[in-house]
Write an enzyme that holds these catalytic residues in place. Sequence first.
Site, short mmCIF file in Angstrom:
data_model
loop_
_atom_site.label_atom_id
_atom_site.label_comp_id
_atom_site.label_asym_id
_atom_site.label_seq_id
_atom_site.Cartn_x
_atom_site.Cartn_y
_atom_site.Cartn_z
N CYS A 153 0.82 -1.22 0.00
CA CYS A 153 0.00 0.00 0.00
C CYS A 153 0.86 1.26 0.00
O CYS A 153 0.59 2.21 -0.73
CB CYS A 153 -0.85 0.06 1.26
SG CYS A 153 -2.05 -1.22 1.41
N VAL A 157 0.49 4.31 -2.50
CA VAL A 157 -0.11 5.58 -2.10
C VAL A 157 0.76 6.74 -2.56
O VAL A 157 0.27 7.77 -3.04
CB VAL A 157 -0.33 5.61 -0.57
CG1 VAL A 157 -0.66 7.02 -0.09
CG2 VAL A 157 -1.46 4.68 -0.18
S1 SF4 Z 1 -0.44 -2.39 4.70
FE1 SF4 Z 1 -1.34 -2.87 2.70
S2 SF4 Z 1 0.16 -4.20 1.68
FE2 SF4 Z 1 0.69 -4.13 3.85
S3 SF4 Z 1 -0.30 -5.95 4.70
FE3 SF4 Z 1 -1.70 -4.20 5.00
S4 SF4 Z 1 -3.08 -4.22 3.22
FE4 SF4 Z 1 -1.30 -5.53 2.73
#
Ligand code: SF4
Length: 526
Positions: A153, A157
């Site tokens: 993520c 982002v």
């Molecule tokens: S932060 Fe995003 S990529 Fe990391 S484990 Fe959580 S949902 Fe998955």
Amino acid sequence: MSQSVENIKPSYPLFRDQDYKDMLTNKKDNFEEKHPQELIDETFMWTTTVEYQELNFQREALTVNPAKACQPLGAVLCSLGFENTMPYVHGSQGCVAYFRTYFNRHFKEPISCVSDSMTEDAAVFGGQKNMFDGLENCKATYKPDMIAVSTTCMAEVIGDDLNAFIGNSRKEGHIPDDYPVPFAHTPSFVGSHTTGWDNMFEGIARYFTLNYMEDKEVGSNGKINIVPGFETYLGNFRVIKRMLNEMDVGFTMLSDPEEVLDTPADGKFRMYAGGTTMDEMKDAPNAHDTLFLQPWQSTKSLKFAKNTWQHSAPGEKDFKIPMGLDWTDAFLMKVSEISGQEIPESLAKERGRLVDMMTDSHAWLHGKRYALWGDPDFVMGMTKFLLELGCEPIHILANNANKRWKKAMEEILAENPYGANSEVHIGKDLWHMRSLVFTNKPDYMIGNSYGKFIQRDTLYKGEEFEVPLIRIGFPIFDRHHLHRATTLGYEGAMQILTTLVNTELEHLDNKTRGMQTTDYNYDLVR
Ligand code: SF4
């Protein structure tokens, strides 16, 4: 404390010792600001009502126990299926720790996967520096032949550009120009682990074939490509290979983690084992065709195989996951059609044995009601097989499925009398499923380990409300070795059928074992 060197107890009996009981009671009474038990029970009972279910289904901004995982988890599994390949996640270290432990707990195997540990500074200035160091260190330390990059993520982002970063890593000399680094953007705030698998597969296929199509010719290698999709049953890799070998059909399994997820304990650690080779991936366009075993979860890769490889790559409408009787027949007939090979007697006999088993167990399974959840292709295949068995799949849930899938499911159910009472739910989670199980009780649930919390809640309401969980799906953390089982092909159908019918027989025995009260129902000829 009751634990001592002379008397070491495992956690279950240990925490029932008086000193632990006192400690936990003290914690509750003095630190947890616990509500009165009557209020807890009153609220619990309310959460089992139709009134609560209606409110629960209006929920929009919150997911509870989602019955899906995030994209990079799928990308890691896909990458593990390639020979001497290190899955590399551009993003935070904690995410990768989660992916590794998720697979560790499911497969009971070490899982190799690295991250470039982006932290606050990278989140502000971008993660290119992390990638420079990460790729260089990964190659030097773990010596893979290929590094397959996905993202978390955080990287998504802030908009990190993998193509540019990997290109710059080459320019700056952190990795050689010709060193294979396929990649896929896998933003976790859209899709699920199955989308991540699909994206990573398409990324690897694109890397090795998109710009090398001039000398390719469909059918020239005489093989069929098999793409498993997000597949966690090791037996499924084995059964597909066995059936194709019995048909004497040449094939390539594109992404094959069967070996690396099942290395022997012989004193030697294997960071890499088995897997699809780079040459096999490069040769993939030369196959007669590509069969995606989980077509609903392979949208992007399917499109790539059609458009770039010029394969017919039958999709959702024309090809289904080979689960149960009909769809295993369809798979074998498709393979026969593409390859020109006959379906051998050995497989016809295996089919006959499955039909025999279905007939033998029919009296016990007919009309049994099930709630089930999981990934779209699995849920569709499982539903189809339940209908073939004369069972009623009443609550069917796939959080990560789309509206087209729902429509296709409803068509399948409409064709069968056992589907008359079924409801299909997409975009819903296991807290929704909990409501459904309370308000319209099935006999059993079929799903991953997280269903055990629903089972516990149903039991808390009273024995007559308990809905036992049959563990088929991913992840399964709280039982051992189920990931070795088979769910595909006639063999998989036999295993599922055996599990379903024996769960029912076990249940009947448990209900009828009262000496001189209920034991009249017991016999040995079931
Ligand atoms: S932060 Fe995003 S990529 Fe990391 S484990 Fe959580 S949902 Fe998955």
